[in-house]
Enzyme design. Sequence first.
Site, PDB file in Angstrom:
ATOM      1  N   ARG A 194       0.827  -1.212   0.000  1.00 12.13           N
ATOM      2  CA  ARG A 194       0.000   0.000   0.000  1.00 12.13           C
ATOM      3  C   ARG A 194       0.858   1.259   0.000  1.00 12.13           C
ATOM      4  NH1 ARG A 194      -5.968   0.944   2.777  1.00 12.13           N
ATOM      5  NH2 ARG A 194      -6.170   3.051   2.003  1.00 12.13           N
ATOM      6  N   HIS A 201       4.381  15.743   1.069  1.00 12.99           N
ATOM      7  CA  HIS A 201       3.833  16.072   2.390  1.00 12.99           C
ATOM      8  C   HIS A 201       4.698  17.106   3.094  1.00 12.99           C
ATOM      9  CE1 HIS A 201       1.344  12.121   2.903  1.00 12.99           C
ATOM     10  NE2 HIS A 201       0.607  13.105   2.430  1.00 12.99           N
TER      11      HIS A 201
HETATM   12  N1  LIG Z   1      -8.484   8.877   2.942  1.00 11.47           N
HETATM   13  C1  LIG Z   1      -7.616   8.836   1.964  1.00 11.47           C
HETATM   14  O1  LIG Z   1      -7.170   7.769   1.545  1.00 11.47           O
HETATM   15  C2  LIG Z   1      -7.181  10.119   1.321  1.00 11.47           C
HETATM   16  C3  LIG Z   1      -6.466  10.095   0.112  1.00 11.47           C
HETATM   17  C4  LIG Z   1      -6.137  11.301  -0.500  1.00 11.47           C
HETATM   18  C5  LIG Z   1      -6.525  12.508   0.083  1.00 11.47           C
HETATM   19  N2  LIG Z   1      -7.215  12.507   1.260  1.00 11.47           N
HETATM   20  C6  LIG Z   1      -7.654  13.766   1.891  1.00 11.47           C
HETATM   21  O2  LIG Z   1      -8.525  14.430   0.993  1.00 11.47           O
HETATM   22  C7  LIG Z   1      -8.510  15.823   1.301  1.00 11.47           C
HETATM   23  C8  LIG Z   1      -8.471  16.601  -0.005  1.00 11.47           C
HETATM   24  O3  LIG Z   1      -9.619  16.280  -0.748  1.00 11.47           O
HETATM   25  P1  LIG Z   1     -10.118  17.198  -1.946  1.00 11.47           P
HETATM   26  O4  LIG Z   1      -8.959  17.552  -2.784  1.00 11.47           O
HETATM   27  O5  LIG Z   1     -11.265  16.511  -2.564  1.00 11.47           O
HETATM   28  O6  LIG Z   1     -10.531  18.548  -1.209  1.00 11.47           O
HETATM   29  P2  LIG Z   1     -11.903  19.133  -0.618  1.00 11.47           P
HETATM   30  O7  LIG Z   1     -12.764  18.074  -0.072  1.00 11.47           O
HETATM   31  O8  LIG Z   1     -11.521  20.248   0.294  1.00 11.47           O
HETATM   32  O9  LIG Z   1     -12.602  19.749  -1.910  1.00 11.47           O
HETATM   33  C9  LIG Z   1     -11.979  20.836  -2.573  1.00 11.47           C
HETATM   34  C10 LIG Z   1     -12.957  22.001  -2.763  1.00 11.47           C
HETATM   35  O10 LIG Z   1     -13.873  21.671  -3.803  1.00 11.47           O
HETATM   36  C11 LIG Z   1     -15.207  21.867  -3.371  1.00 11.47           C
HETATM   37  N3  LIG Z   1     -16.008  20.883  -4.095  1.00 11.47           N
HETATM   38  C12 LIG Z   1     -16.042  19.552  -3.885  1.00 11.47           C
HETATM   39  N4  LIG Z   1     -16.754  18.949  -4.843  1.00 11.47           N
HETATM   40  C13 LIG Z   1     -17.192  19.915  -5.666  1.00 11.47           C
HETATM   41  C14 LIG Z   1     -17.951  19.913  -6.866  1.00 11.47           C
HETATM   42  N5  LIG Z   1     -18.360  18.773  -7.427  1.00 11.47           N
HETATM   43  N6  LIG Z   1     -18.224  21.091  -7.455  1.00 11.47           N
HETATM   44  C15 LIG Z   1     -17.759  22.234  -6.914  1.00 11.47           C
HETATM   45  N7  LIG Z   1     -17.015  22.317  -5.812  1.00 11.47           N
HETATM   46  C16 LIG Z   1     -16.733  21.160  -5.200  1.00 11.47           C
HETATM   47  C17 LIG Z   1     -15.166  21.711  -1.885  1.00 11.47           C
HETATM   48  O11 LIG Z   1     -16.230  22.409  -1.262  1.00 11.47           O
HETATM   49  C18 LIG Z   1     -13.822  22.329  -1.536  1.00 11.47           C
HETATM   50  O12 LIG Z   1     -13.938  23.721  -1.450  1.00 11.47           O
HETATM   51  C19 LIG Z   1      -7.310  16.058   2.196  1.00 11.47           C
HETATM   52  O13 LIG Z   1      -7.753  16.296   3.499  1.00 11.47           O
HETATM   53  C20 LIG Z   1      -6.539  14.747   2.140  1.00 11.47           C
HETATM   54  O14 LIG Z   1      -5.852  14.462   3.341  1.00 11.47           O
HETATM   55  C21 LIG Z   1      -7.549  11.340   1.876  1.00 11.47           C
END
Ligand SMILES: NC(=O)c1ccc[n+]([C@@H]2O[C@H](COP(=O)([O-])OP(=O)(O)OC[C@H]3O[C@@H](n4cnc5c(N)ncnc54)[C@H](O)[C@@H]3O)[C@@H](O)[C@H]2O)c1
Length: 369
Positions: free
Chosen positions: A247, A258
């Site tokens: 993984r 990071h």
């Molecule tokens: N759990 C895991 O395996 C894993 C893997 C990678 C990243 N992450 C986490 O994911 C997070 C980042 O996720 P992200 O990049 O999706 O960011 P996010 O969830 O903050 O979304 C980014 C922005 O886009 C907006 N948004 C979301 N969907 C939308 C849509 N369809 N239309 C318009 N606006 C929309 C949101 O409101 C936000 O302002 C981080 O916290 C990271 O640590 C977790």
Amino acid sequence: MSNGSSSGTRTDFISVPVELASRSYVVEIGANLLDQTGSRLRQLGLEGRVALITDENVDRHYGPQVTTSLARAGYESSCYPIPAGEASKALATVEQVCDSMARDGFDRSAIVLALGGGVVGDLAGFVAGVYYRGLKLVQLPTTVMAQVDSAVGGKTAVNLPAGKNLVGVFHQPTFVLADTVTLQTLGRREWNEGFAEVIKYGVIRSPELLVKLAQDPLPDLAGVVRECVQIKAGIVAADEHETSGLRALLNFGHTLGHAIEAVAGYGSFFHGEAIALGMRAAAYLSQRHTGLSPEEVAQLDALLRRFSLPRTLASGFKPEALLRHAFADKKFVSGRIRFVLTPRFGEAFVSEQVTSNDLLDAVSYLQAT
Ligand SMILES: NC(=O)c1ccc[n+]([C@@H]2O[C@H](COP(=O)([O-])OP(=O)(O)OC[C@H]3O[C@@H](n4cnc5c(N)ncnc54)[C@H](O)[C@@H]3O)[C@@H](O)[C@H]2O)c1
Ligand SMILES: [Zn+2]
């Protein structure tokens, strides 16, 4: 992978299984699937009241559509919109959401729906993991990042002031529904950052995906999401809790990425933007240690340009600060770090050859070119 039927009111979709014995589930990918959220939950036999967790942006775009779909299928639901942004991935938000759910009478029969990007997915996943010691979770990812990465695999977490993702649980979803139409309302920067993770999958496991990504406009978005989910599903099925090291391949570009994210201050770089820089550094070290060809290094550079991802690091960044952060990440073993390298695209592996001096050279490379 199988193609879903288009019988009845269902539109075409692709179904990717995530094989985890009794915790197996499917990821369905396609256009205009959100309207069918309720009917799919019924078909899957899910019973209970629904706690829909989303953020305020996503709620404006898609909240009513999902709520209506749930009501049509006979589900009672309550919506809990959190403020958009990484700051919501905090224990304080967990407490607020859980407390509201308790006041609304949700018990262990509740189903949590996570509608949004990775922030919502990680937070709602954590809530589902701990509320009443664990509830059923359905992921409805709406960003590229969430559809190709965070909604699949069962890692959930919130941040502490001391660092990102420090409090979390493994909690696999019961079902993931990725509606690719939702990606059309993403901002340009959010769209592009998600492709850093897509490029990552290509580098570690699929040179063919990298060729597809070079095409403009991008053909077959659902197919691209499917390929990423298949790669992640395969890795997660083989090493669910990151014990065998497999993984860890998903961390290609993430060691320095990071560190850059943290040293710049969370929010300066989007996650995918920092990962783009980390991948460029990892390609440089792959060339040095494992003979990745200059052509492949140039191919990665061209893809980063195509998605307007950063390729150079401002000289203001202190290499020592980045290294300290990478050390604090505990991946170093006696001066060497567990670092993902690839001798060719598609053949990534975890190496212990990379030293702290290598990392300093890689940072100079990012700052010089
Ligand atoms: N759990 C895991 O395996 C894993 C893997 C990678 C990243 N992450 C986490 O994911 C997070 C980042 O996720 P992200 O990049 O999706 O960011 P996010 O969830 O903050 O979304 C980014 C922005 O886009 C907006 N948004 C979301 N969907 C939308 C849509 N369809 N239309 C318009 N606006 C929309 C949101 O409101 C936000 O302002 C981080 O916290 C990271 O640590 C977790
Ligand atoms: Zn990532």
